[in-house]
Design a protein around this motif. Sequence first.
Motif, PDB file in Angstrom:
ATOM      1  N   GLU A 168       0.848  -1.144   0.064  1.00 28.23           N
ATOM      2  CA  GLU A 168       0.030   0.017   0.196  1.00 28.23           C
ATOM      3  C   GLU A 168       0.883   1.179   0.095  1.00 28.23           C
ATOM      4  O   GLU A 168       0.615   2.132  -0.756  1.00 28.23           O
ATOM      5  CB  GLU A 168      -0.740  -0.090   1.303  1.00 28.23           C
ATOM      6  CG  GLU A 168      -2.171  -1.165   1.297  1.00 28.23           C
ATOM      7  CD  GLU A 168      -3.064  -1.021   2.392  1.00 28.23           C
ATOM      8  OE1 GLU A 168      -3.799   0.008   2.322  1.00 28.23           O
ATOM      9  OE2 GLU A 168      -2.791  -1.636   3.318  1.00 28.23           O
ATOM     10  N   GLN A 169       1.975   1.265   0.677  1.00 28.01           N
ATOM     11  CA  GLN A 169       2.916   2.291   0.950  1.00 28.01           C
ATOM     12  C   GLN A 169       3.380   2.680  -0.370  1.00 28.01           C
ATOM     13  O   GLN A 169       3.675   3.739  -0.719  1.00 28.01           O
ATOM     14  CB  GLN A 169       3.982   2.114   1.876  1.00 28.01           C
ATOM     15  CG  GLN A 169       5.164   2.986   2.125  1.00 28.01           C
ATOM     16  CD  GLN A 169       6.005   2.470   3.034  1.00 28.01           C
ATOM     17  OE1 GLN A 169       5.935   1.668   3.820  1.00 28.01           O
ATOM     18  NE2 GLN A 169       7.146   3.727   2.977  1.00 28.01           N
ATOM     19  N   ILE A 170       3.973   1.711  -1.057  1.00 29.73           N
ATOM     20  CA  ILE A 170       4.527   1.707  -2.317  1.00 29.73           C
ATOM     21  C   ILE A 170       3.619   2.412  -3.280  1.00 29.73           C
ATOM     22  O   ILE A 170       3.940   3.154  -4.083  1.00 29.73           O
ATOM     23  CB  ILE A 170       5.049   0.439  -2.860  1.00 29.73           C
ATOM     24  CG1 ILE A 170       6.258  -0.210  -2.062  1.00 29.73           C
ATOM     25  CG2 ILE A 170       5.676   0.381  -4.166  1.00 29.73           C
ATOM     26  CD1 ILE A 170       6.747  -1.423  -2.304  1.00 29.73           C
ATOM     27  N   GLY A 171       2.399   1.690  -3.446  1.00 28.01           N
ATOM     28  CA  GLY A 171       1.396   2.253  -4.238  1.00 28.01           C
ATOM     29  C   GLY A 171       1.117   3.642  -4.100  1.00 28.01           C
ATOM     30  O   GLY A 171       1.063   4.315  -5.117  1.00 28.01           O
ATOM     31  N   LYS A 172       1.004   4.223  -2.802  1.00 30.23           N
ATOM     32  CA  LYS A 172       0.710   5.476  -2.598  1.00 30.23           C
ATOM     33  C   LYS A 172       1.975   6.362  -2.847  1.00 30.23           C
ATOM     34  O   LYS A 172       1.615   7.469  -3.480  1.00 30.23           O
ATOM     35  CB  LYS A 172       0.552   5.848  -1.114  1.00 30.23           C
ATOM     36  CG  LYS A 172      -1.057   5.162  -0.660  1.00 30.23           C
ATOM     37  CD  LYS A 172      -1.272   5.387   0.792  1.00 30.23           C
ATOM     38  CE  LYS A 172      -2.429   4.792   1.240  1.00 30.23           C
ATOM     39  NZ  LYS A 172      -2.872   5.060   2.797  1.00 30.23           N
ATOM     40  N   ALA A 173       3.032   5.909  -2.642  1.00 28.17           N
ATOM     41  CA  ALA A 173       4.344   6.633  -3.139  1.00 28.17           C
ATOM     42  C   ALA A 173       4.402   6.811  -4.622  1.00 28.17           C
ATOM     43  O   ALA A 173       4.980   7.920  -4.967  1.00 28.17           O
ATOM     44  CB  ALA A 173       5.559   6.034  -2.493  1.00 28.17           C
ATOM     45  N   THR A 174       3.995   5.885  -5.297  1.00 31.52           N
ATOM     46  CA  THR A 174       4.294   5.894  -6.773  1.00 31.52           C
ATOM     47  C   THR A 174       3.213   6.301  -7.624  1.00 31.52           C
ATOM     48  O   THR A 174       3.305   6.497  -8.866  1.00 31.52           O
ATOM     49  CB  THR A 174       4.868   4.581  -7.222  1.00 31.52           C
ATOM     50  OG1 THR A 174       3.893   3.672  -7.002  1.00 31.52           O
ATOM     51  CG2 THR A 174       5.980   4.198  -6.646  1.00 31.52           C
TER      52      THR A 174
END
Length: 325
Positions: free
Chosen positions: A256-262
């Motif tokens: 989820e963190q990677i999705g939000k960051a990218t």
Amino acid sequence: MTATAAVSLALGGCSGEPARKDGEKLRVVTTVAPLTSIIASVGGGRIEVDGLVPEGVNSHTFEPPPSASRSFANADVIFINGLKLEDPTRELADRTKRSDVAVVELGTSALPEPDYIFDFSFPKEDGKPNPHLWTDPTYAVKYAEKVRDVLTGLDPDGATVYRESTATFVAQANALTEAIRADQESLPADQRELLTYHDAYAYFARTFGWRVVGAIQPRNFEDPTPREIVGLIDQVRREEVKVIFGSEVFPSRVLEQIGKATGARYVDVLRDDDLPGKPGEPEHSWLGLMRFDYLTMIEALGGSAPRLRTLDVNQAGADHARYAQ
């Protein structure tokens, strides 16, 4: 272990005459649910299948409970994936099964050693190749054919049943392969990329021409370090990955963190060995699992999957399996 050692008779197991009587069903013990489903489809009503690994449990870290010893002691044959996936289970089986009972490693027998895939989650120096052959339907066919041959050797009277049920399974697996190949054409070749929660699709990717960008679970199957997360974020941005595939069974805040960051879309419903639906439903099968995953992948990436959507997932014999819960 080499492919030639995929079927073994452990001399140190329990001795004694087979407990099965004439006319009784073969008692078959398996491990992960997709294998259990394939084996039940081949054996149909002539076998009783006991799947030891509960659905939703990490098969790489699964430790069989002491009660599994009884299952092994009563088994007529034991099927595991092999390729170093179930070492603790294999060790317990060798200690507690009868000496005349084979442990059949389906993956090890299906995959020649030169075709082993080693990668970021399964580095060569650890000696454990990626074991997830069952997510590639072309290897699932080899699993079914091996099961047919083993069951026929144990139960010659059932040869016709095993041959016909295997032919049905192979036809369904081939239909799945054709549907995947047709539907993936709705995606440009350079968009057939996978960043997943678990490194379970390497053999599928090689066969069908996809590319595995990465997997969030590193070699120790724990969450990645902050440095590894930063590296994945940079990679997603650099390669313009559109979708990150997570798991319904193993939710990941990291993904989820990677999705939000990218800005990549996070789809958290994939499964690699947890069958969809409920026991007794058509979707609760190897075929239902594979149809679900590849339909999800293609549509999430912007393609269309009409062939997969209309694929018949009824598998004869699947209701004869008992999955550990």
